[in-house]
Design an enzyme around this catalytic site. Structure first.
Site, PDB file in Angstrom:
ATOM      1  N   GLY A 178      33.659  36.511  36.683  1.00 25.28           N
ATOM      2  CA  GLY A 178      33.742  35.732  35.449  1.00 25.28           C
ATOM      3  C   GLY A 178      35.143  35.903  34.905  1.00 25.28           C
ATOM      4  O   GLY A 178      35.497  36.971  34.438  1.00 25.28           O
ATOM      5  N   HIS A 179      35.954  34.870  35.042  1.00 24.41           N
ATOM      6  CA  HIS A 179      37.354  34.948  34.613  1.00 24.41           C
ATOM      7  C   HIS A 179      37.540  34.049  33.389  1.00 24.41           C
ATOM      8  O   HIS A 179      37.451  32.827  33.497  1.00 24.41           O
ATOM      9  CB  HIS A 179      38.285  34.528  35.756  1.00 24.41           C
ATOM     10  CG  HIS A 179      38.197  35.447  36.945  1.00 24.41           C
ATOM     11  ND1 HIS A 179      38.924  35.263  38.086  1.00 24.41           N
ATOM     12  CD2 HIS A 179      37.464  36.560  37.160  1.00 24.41           C
ATOM     13  CE1 HIS A 179      38.634  36.241  38.943  1.00 24.41           C
ATOM     14  NE2 HIS A 179      37.746  37.025  38.404  1.00 24.41           N
ATOM     15  N   THR A 206      24.892  41.539  39.905  1.00 25.32           N
ATOM     16  CA  THR A 206      24.807  40.346  39.057  1.00 25.32           C
ATOM     17  C   THR A 206      23.638  39.442  39.485  1.00 25.32           C
ATOM     18  O   THR A 206      23.407  38.410  38.861  1.00 25.32           O
ATOM     19  CB  THR A 206      26.106  39.525  39.140  1.00 25.32           C
ATOM     20  OG1 THR A 206      26.304  39.149  40.506  1.00 25.32           O
ATOM     21  CG2 THR A 206      27.305  40.325  38.659  1.00 25.32           C
ATOM     22  N   GLN A 212      36.689  40.760  40.972  1.00 23.44           N
ATOM     23  CA  GLN A 212      36.266  42.159  40.894  1.00 23.44           C
ATOM     24  C   GLN A 212      37.492  43.092  40.781  1.00 23.44           C
ATOM     25  O   GLN A 212      38.495  42.678  40.229  1.00 23.44           O
ATOM     26  CB  GLN A 212      35.355  42.547  42.066  1.00 23.44           C
ATOM     27  CG  GLN A 212      33.978  41.905  42.001  1.00 23.44           C
ATOM     28  CD  GLN A 212      33.937  40.478  42.507  1.00 23.44           C
ATOM     29  OE1 GLN A 212      34.399  40.180  43.582  1.00 23.44           O
ATOM     30  NE2 GLN A 212      33.368  39.573  41.742  1.00 23.44           N
ATOM     31  N   THR A 233      30.865  38.580  31.271  1.00 19.31           N
ATOM     32  CA  THR A 233      30.951  37.122  31.240  1.00 19.31           C
ATOM     33  C   THR A 233      29.762  36.499  31.978  1.00 19.31           C
ATOM     34  O   THR A 233      29.241  35.463  31.582  1.00 19.31           O
ATOM     35  CB  THR A 233      32.241  36.666  31.970  1.00 19.31           C
ATOM     36  OG1 THR A 233      33.297  37.514  31.572  1.00 19.31           O
ATOM     37  CG2 THR A 233      32.601  35.237  31.692  1.00 19.31           C
ATOM     38  N   ASP A 293      37.170  42.779  35.472  1.00 19.64           N
ATOM     39  CA  ASP A 293      37.319  42.325  34.079  1.00 19.64           C
ATOM     40  C   ASP A 293      38.596  42.816  33.416  1.00 19.64           C
ATOM     41  O   ASP A 293      38.654  43.013  32.197  1.00 19.64           O
ATOM     42  CB  ASP A 293      36.101  42.756  33.228  1.00 19.64           C
ATOM     43  CG  ASP A 293      34.814  42.203  33.789  1.00 19.64           C
ATOM     44  OD1 ASP A 293      34.838  41.078  34.307  1.00 19.64           O
ATOM     45  OD2 ASP A 293      33.787  42.899  33.711  1.00 19.64           O
ATOM     46  N   GLU A 294      39.639  43.003  34.194  1.00 18.32           N
ATOM     47  CA  GLU A 294      40.900  43.521  33.659  1.00 18.32           C
ATOM     48  C   GLU A 294      41.706  42.441  32.945  1.00 18.32           C
ATOM     49  O   GLU A 294      42.684  42.744  32.260  1.00 18.32           O
ATOM     50  CB  GLU A 294      41.761  44.097  34.806  1.00 18.32           C
ATOM     51  CG  GLU A 294      41.137  45.270  35.577  1.00 18.32           C
ATOM     52  CD  GLU A 294      40.305  44.820  36.769  1.00 18.32           C
ATOM     53  OE1 GLU A 294      40.012  43.610  36.868  1.00 18.32           O
ATOM     54  OE2 GLU A 294      39.942  45.683  37.587  1.00 18.32           O
ATOM     55  N   LYS A 320      42.244  39.345  34.923  1.00 16.80           N
ATOM     56  CA  LYS A 320      42.876  38.661  36.070  1.00 16.80           C
ATOM     57  C   LYS A 320      42.982  37.164  35.817  1.00 16.80           C
ATOM     58  O   LYS A 320      43.976  36.536  36.176  1.00 16.80           O
ATOM     59  CB  LYS A 320      42.052  38.902  37.357  1.00 16.80           C
ATOM     60  CG  LYS A 320      41.956  40.359  37.760  1.00 16.80           C
ATOM     61  CD  LYS A 320      41.026  40.545  38.941  1.00 16.80           C
ATOM     62  CE  LYS A 320      39.588  40.242  38.652  1.00 16.80           C
ATOM     63  NZ  LYS A 320      38.908  41.163  37.722  1.00 16.80           N
TER      64      LYS A 320
HETATM   65  P1  GDP Z   1      38.751  39.053  34.614  1.00 11.19           P
HETATM   66  O1  GDP Z   1      37.381  39.047  35.197  1.00 11.19           O
HETATM   67  O2  GDP Z   1      39.614  40.128  35.191  1.00 11.19           O
HETATM   68  O3  GDP Z   1      39.421  37.707  34.641  1.00 11.19           O
HETATM   69  O4  GDP Z   1      38.572  39.443  33.072  1.00 11.19           O
HETATM   70  P2  GDP Z   1      37.473  38.814  32.075  1.00 11.19           P
HETATM   71  O5  GDP Z   1      37.864  37.425  31.777  1.00 11.19           O
HETATM   72  O6  GDP Z   1      36.104  39.075  32.585  1.00 11.19           O
HETATM   73  O7  GDP Z   1      37.649  39.761  30.821  1.00 11.19           O
HETATM   74  C1  GDP Z   1      38.855  39.860  30.137  1.00 11.19           C
HETATM   75  C2  GDP Z   1      38.628  39.345  28.694  1.00 11.19           C
HETATM   76  O8  GDP Z   1      39.698  39.747  27.884  1.00 11.19           O
HETATM   77  C3  GDP Z   1      38.600  37.837  28.583  1.00 11.19           C
HETATM   78  O9  GDP Z   1      37.719  37.482  27.551  1.00 11.19           O
HETATM   79  C4  GDP Z   1      40.036  37.464  28.215  1.00 11.19           C
HETATM   80  O10 GDP Z   1      40.124  36.274  27.454  1.00 11.19           O
HETATM   81  C5  GDP Z   1      40.398  38.634  27.366  1.00 11.19           C
HETATM   82  N1  GDP Z   1      41.813  39.038  27.402  1.00 11.19           N
HETATM   83  C6  GDP Z   1      42.692  39.019  28.433  1.00 11.19           C
HETATM   84  N2  GDP Z   1      43.860  39.593  28.066  1.00 11.19           N
HETATM   85  C7  GDP Z   1      43.706  39.970  26.779  1.00 11.19           C
HETATM   86  C8  GDP Z   1      44.545  40.657  25.845  1.00 11.19           C
HETATM   87  O11 GDP Z   1      45.669  41.035  26.122  1.00 11.19           O
HETATM   88  N3  GDP Z   1      44.018  40.891  24.604  1.00 11.19           N
HETATM   89  C9  GDP Z   1      42.758  40.506  24.261  1.00 11.19           C
HETATM   90  N4  GDP Z   1      42.330  40.787  23.039  1.00 11.19           N
HETATM   91  N5  GDP Z   1      41.947  39.869  25.109  1.00 11.19           N
HETATM   92  C10 GDP Z   1      42.409  39.617  26.352  1.00 11.19           C
HETATM   93  P1  IMO Z   2      35.412  39.893  37.789  1.00 10.37           P
HETATM   94  O1  IMO Z   2      36.043  39.068  38.870  1.00 10.37           O
HETATM   95  C1  IMO Z   2      33.032  43.390  36.796  1.00 10.37           C
HETATM   96  C2  IMO Z   2      29.808  44.453  39.561  1.00 10.37           C
HETATM   97  C3  IMO Z   2      28.383  44.300  39.128  1.00 10.37           C
HETATM   98  C4  IMO Z   2      27.756  45.468  39.874  1.00 10.37           C
HETATM   99  C5  IMO Z   2      28.524  45.457  41.199  1.00 10.37           C
HETATM  100  C6  IMO Z   2      27.806  44.764  42.338  1.00 10.37           C
HETATM  101  O2  IMO Z   2      35.000  39.119  36.599  1.00 10.37           O
HETATM  102  O3  IMO Z   2      36.257  41.076  37.478  1.00 10.37           O
HETATM  103  P2  IMO Z   2      27.387  42.187  42.882  1.00 10.37           P
HETATM  104  O4  IMO Z   2      26.643  41.136  42.113  1.00 10.37           O
HETATM  105  O5  IMO Z   2      28.811  41.855  43.130  1.00 10.37           O
HETATM  106  O6  IMO Z   2      26.677  42.608  44.121  1.00 10.37           O
HETATM  107  O7  IMO Z   2      27.361  43.472  41.905  1.00 10.37           O
HETATM  108  O8  IMO Z   2      29.747  44.802  40.939  1.00 10.37           O
HETATM  109  N1  IMO Z   2      30.647  43.226  39.462  1.00 10.37           N
HETATM  110  C7  IMO Z   2      31.605  43.060  38.547  1.00 10.37           C
HETATM  111  N2  IMO Z   2      31.986  43.850  37.528  1.00 10.37           N
HETATM  112  N3  IMO Z   2      33.685  42.242  37.045  1.00 10.37           N
HETATM  113  C8  IMO Z   2      33.320  41.453  38.085  1.00 10.37           C
HETATM  114  O9  IMO Z   2      34.017  40.372  38.452  1.00 10.37           O
HETATM  115  C9  IMO Z   2      32.212  41.829  38.864  1.00 10.37           C
HETATM  116  N4  IMO Z   2      31.583  41.294  39.931  1.00 10.37           N
HETATM  117  C10 IMO Z   2      30.644  42.162  40.287  1.00 10.37           C
HETATM  118  O10 IMO Z   2      28.245  44.450  37.744  1.00 10.37           O
HETATM  119  O11 IMO Z   2      28.057  46.673  39.228  1.00 10.37           O
HETATM  120 MG    MG Z   3      35.384  39.155  34.573  1.00 10.12          MG
END
Ligand code: GDP
Ligand code: IMO
Ligand code: MG
Length: 425
Positions: free
Chosen positions: A40-41, A128, A223, A298, A13-14, A16
């Protein structure tokens, strides 16, 4: 740009998805190489928000070839729903391909995931429940069913029969769960087969040909490093290899063909699910970050645990993936906090350790050593690096020093134009 891997350098959830979508502008091909719909991106384009789970974040650019590689585990129902949702919103999926070698997720994988978690009680992993672990277990046990099997009616019928007998018996013995009807599942999955058939291809050939033709290929990790099966906080990990090395296996591409590896990091740290987290904040600052950064999963909607930036973790990710740069996201979320902290090392049993430990029992006892920095005000409107507040630049420079790599890009909001490129990729 040539070929580049985008990896999560923390616990997922960085951001990506946002960074992949941004960099995809200059790419020709975008490839997912591991994980499944546990990911969840979130990508924001204009006023629209898209939550991608299996489909690469390049899909929002209509001219990019998007590939779901062999290292991904594919839930056909989830895939078809995602395609339908995108198409309904006017996003074309004609340029989408699925590897014929990807393993398929079945309802019994999800059920085993769910019931195993239930059985673990308070020792659950916090998965998940998408069936990811059980599907990869079948792959390594060499009983899994791949996309190429699903497309051959007789082969599939035989493999499903064998698998379902074994799984039904396991579900009954372990969990007293009645199991699934073979006929119903066969019919359902044969229908899925016809719907996914047009997307299926030998995708490692497509990737190889693109690289050989000097096209730009982006590999989008799901991840993050600390969720990697080998390098993460085992057993609180996922069952695949999000690190850069995962690309070679998960997309079928040799290491010498990959030019760069960029780590995506949040300006702080979050994690969903269980396991030790040295810089976790349990106070109002943690709550402030969670609310302001909208830190809720997400996929599952669970609140994400929040903490200070941990340079031990990111330095580890730099080493494991050979990161050539990092992208720092969500700097805007930290705005208005008077003083922010970076963890520069851990103290364990009176000793200072700088390398991320293998044992989660050790990690649980690691005390973070912090450096403090003056905070900054709202930055989401800023478009140039040197116009960012001096305090933030100090924070970023220290991150570069501690992590041993340069910051190539910073993000100050979820939208495409809230991105500042420091160095062209
Ligand atoms: P991913 O799984 O690494 O793609 O990250 P996620 O989408 O799960 O979570 C990142 C969240 O932060 C998403 O809701 C993005 O829309 C949001 N996001 C990404 N970059 C930024 C940023 O620089 N500032 C803010 N406020 N939100 C951001
Ligand atoms: P993105 O791509 C954050 C976590 C789950 C759990 C562990 C194992 O959005 O960054 P799993 O269902 O994969 O066997 O669960 O990994 N996890 C994530 N945490 N972002 C994700 O994906 C994740 N995908 C799995 O919460 O701790
Ligand atoms: Mg995510």
């Amino acid at each position: 740009m040539s070929s580049m891997v985008i990896v999560g350098a923390q616990w997922g959830d960085e951001g990506k998805g946002k960074i992949t979508d941004f960099l995809a502008e200059k790419a020709d091909v975008v490839v997912r190489y591991q994980g499944g719909n546990n990911a969840g991106h979130t990508v924001e384009v204009g006023n629209e928000q898209y939550k991608l789970q299996l489909i690469p974040s390049g899909i929002l650019h209509s001219d990019k070839l998007c590939i779901i590689g062999n290292g991904v585990v594919l839930d056909p129902e989830a895939f078809l729903n995602e395609v339908r949702n995108l198409e309904n919103r006017g996003v074309a999926t004609a340029n989408l391909k699925i590897s014929d070698r990807a393993h398929v997720i079945f309802p019994y994988h999800k059920k085993i995931d769910e019931l195993s978690e239930l059985k673990r009680g308070s020792n659950d992993l916090g998965t998940t429940k998408k069936g990811i672990g059980p599907a990869y277990m079948d792959k390594t046990e060499r009983v899994g069913i791949r996309v190429c099997d699903l497309l051959k009616k007789d082969v599939f019928a035989a493999k499903l029969k064998e698998n379902l007998e074994a799984k039904n018996s396991y579900l009954k013995k372990m969990f007293e769960f009645e199991g699934y009807s073979y006929e119903e599942m066969l019919e359902k999955y044969l229908a899925y087969a016809e719907q996914i058939r047009p997307y299926v291809d030998d995708t490692s050939v497509l990737v190889y040909n693109a690289i050989k033709a000097d096209k730009n290929v982006l590999f989008e990790g799901a991840q993050g490093t600390l969720l990697d099966l080998d390098f993460g906080t085992y057993p609180y990990v996922t069952s695949s290899h999000p690190v850069a090395g995962g690309v070679c296996i998960g997309a079928g591409v040799g290491p010498a063909l990959i030019g760069k590896a960029v780590g995506v990091v949040k300006a702080y740290t979050t994690r969903v699910g269980k396991g030790p987290f040295p810089t976790e904040l349990f106070d109002e600052t943690g709550e402030y970050i969670r609310k302001k950064g909208f830190e809720f999963g997400t996929v599952t909607g669970r609140p994400r645990r929040c903490g200070w930036f941990d340079a031990v973790i990111v330095r580890y990710a730099v080493r494991i993936s050979g990161l050539t740069g990092i992208a720092v996201t969500k700097l805007d979320t930290l705005a208005d906090i008077p003083r922010v902290k970076i963890c520069v090392g851990y103290k364990l049993n009176g000793e200072i350790i700088k390398d991320f430990p293998a044992s989660i029992e050790d990690l649980a006892f690691c005390e973070p050593i912090y450096e403090e920095f003056e905070g900054w005000e709202d930055v989401s409107h800023i478009k140039e690096y040197n116009k960012l507040p001096t305090n933030m630049l100090r924070y970023l420079e220290r991150i570069e020093e501690l992590c041993g790599t340069k910051i190539s890009l910073v993000s100050v909001g979820p939208k495409r134009d809230e991105t500042i490129v420091i160095e062209e990729f």
